[in-house]
Design a protein around this motif. Sequence first.
Motif, PDB file in Angstrom:
ATOM      1  N   UNK A  25       0.842  -1.203   0.000  1.00  0.00           N
ATOM      2  CA  UNK A  25       0.000   0.000   0.000  1.00  0.00           C
ATOM      3  C   UNK A  25       0.881   1.259   0.000  1.00  0.00           C
ATOM      4  N   UNK A  26       1.938   1.253   0.828  1.00  0.00           N
ATOM      5  CA  UNK A  26       2.829   2.422   0.910  1.00  0.00           C
ATOM      6  C   UNK A  26       3.553   2.640  -0.411  1.00  0.00           C
ATOM      7  N   UNK A  27       4.006   1.554  -1.030  1.00  0.00           N
ATOM      8  CA  UNK A  27       4.710   1.690  -2.314  1.00  0.00           C
ATOM      9  C   UNK A  27       3.757   2.214  -3.381  1.00  0.00           C
ATOM     10  N   UNK A  28       2.527   1.696  -3.405  1.00  0.00           N
ATOM     11  CA  UNK A  28       1.541   2.168  -4.388  1.00  0.00           C
ATOM     12  C   UNK A  28       1.250   3.654  -4.170  1.00  0.00           C
ATOM     13  N   UNK A  29       1.145   4.053  -2.924  1.00  0.00           N
ATOM     14  CA  UNK A  29       0.905   5.471  -2.612  1.00  0.00           C
ATOM     15  C   UNK A  29       2.047   6.348  -3.135  1.00  0.00           C
ATOM     16  N   UNK A  30       3.276   5.834  -2.977  1.00  0.00           N
ATOM     17  CA  UNK A  30       4.441   6.602  -3.446  1.00  0.00           C
ATOM     18  C   UNK A  30       4.439   6.716  -4.963  1.00  0.00           C
TER      19      UNK A  30
END
Length: 266
Positions: A25-30
């Motif tokens: 989720x964090x990588x997708x947000x980035x």
Amino acid sequence: MDLNQLFSLKGKTALVTGGAYGIGFAIAEALAGAGAKIAFNCRTQANLDKALAGYAAKGIDARGYIADVTDEEQVSELVSRIEAELGSVDILVNNAGIIKRIPMTEMSAGEFRQVVDIDLIGPFICAKAVIPGMLKKGHGKIINICSMMSELGRETVSAYAAAKGGLKMLTRNICAEYGEANIQCNGIGPGYIATPQTAPLRERQPDGSRHPFDQFILSKTPAGRWGDPEDLMGPAVFLASDASNFVNGHILYVDGGILAYIGKQP
Ligand code: NAP
Ligand code: GCO
């Protein structure tokens, strides 16, 4: 050279497997923050719905799909649907993964196989599904989420370490096979990150003290803390962008220094 352009993902389509929560989720947000269109998959509708609400709360118009990375047909359908809705995949983040913490002599071959299926064969299936589109476009980025266990062993995680060690070598092999086609395949090796996957290792003890493993990791990490999924955002944008076009077959460890450190003297 315009540095903003170098790190921009504007116009790119990214698939983050297992992007419902945690590191994915964090990588997708980035990647979304750098301009990419986001697709993610997971196995349950409940996690999908929760994730879509989470992305929407951050102003991200992510597309979510139910697909198990170990199922070639589901992955083929996933990639076709993304292509129809967002465009062919420019960036693949092989993030979906599980772990089983069982002493080897107590682990069944089926349990071992399940971990390898998801953590190693899943990334193979997903990379194989997106590479043809990348070849047509003349470029592509594949980022495999490896682990400290790509380099180190530890008790009870034999299947996971075998899978993540294999994922390191799969990363290098995709680099070898498709580097000439301008496809860069690299890995990110997170250290110990505070996510649902590591929650059991951080549980407070009945007396309120830290979990012994929690204390152990703090003693092995020069940064003196667990990582957050947010610590992986910058490295992911770097490896997904033109800024890393001459980086290939590399595992970028984001571990607070664990691999460089013998550990704090007791
Ligand atoms: P997590 O919190 O357990 O999340 C795993 C994600 O993968 C979930 O979205 C899960 O969603 C999905 N998933 C699991 N099996 C799947 C399958 N067969 N098909 C599709 N999706 C699947 O794990 P995490 O801590 O964020 O870790 C993410 C990745 O980083 C994993 O590869 C892990 O090995 C690696 N890693 C983690 C750490 C750490 O300290 N946390 C450190 C190094 C590497 P569903 O269950 O809904 O499918
Ligand atoms: C474990 C942990 C680790 C982390 C990560 C470290 O039980 O040792 O879950 O495997 O998930 O892979 O890089």
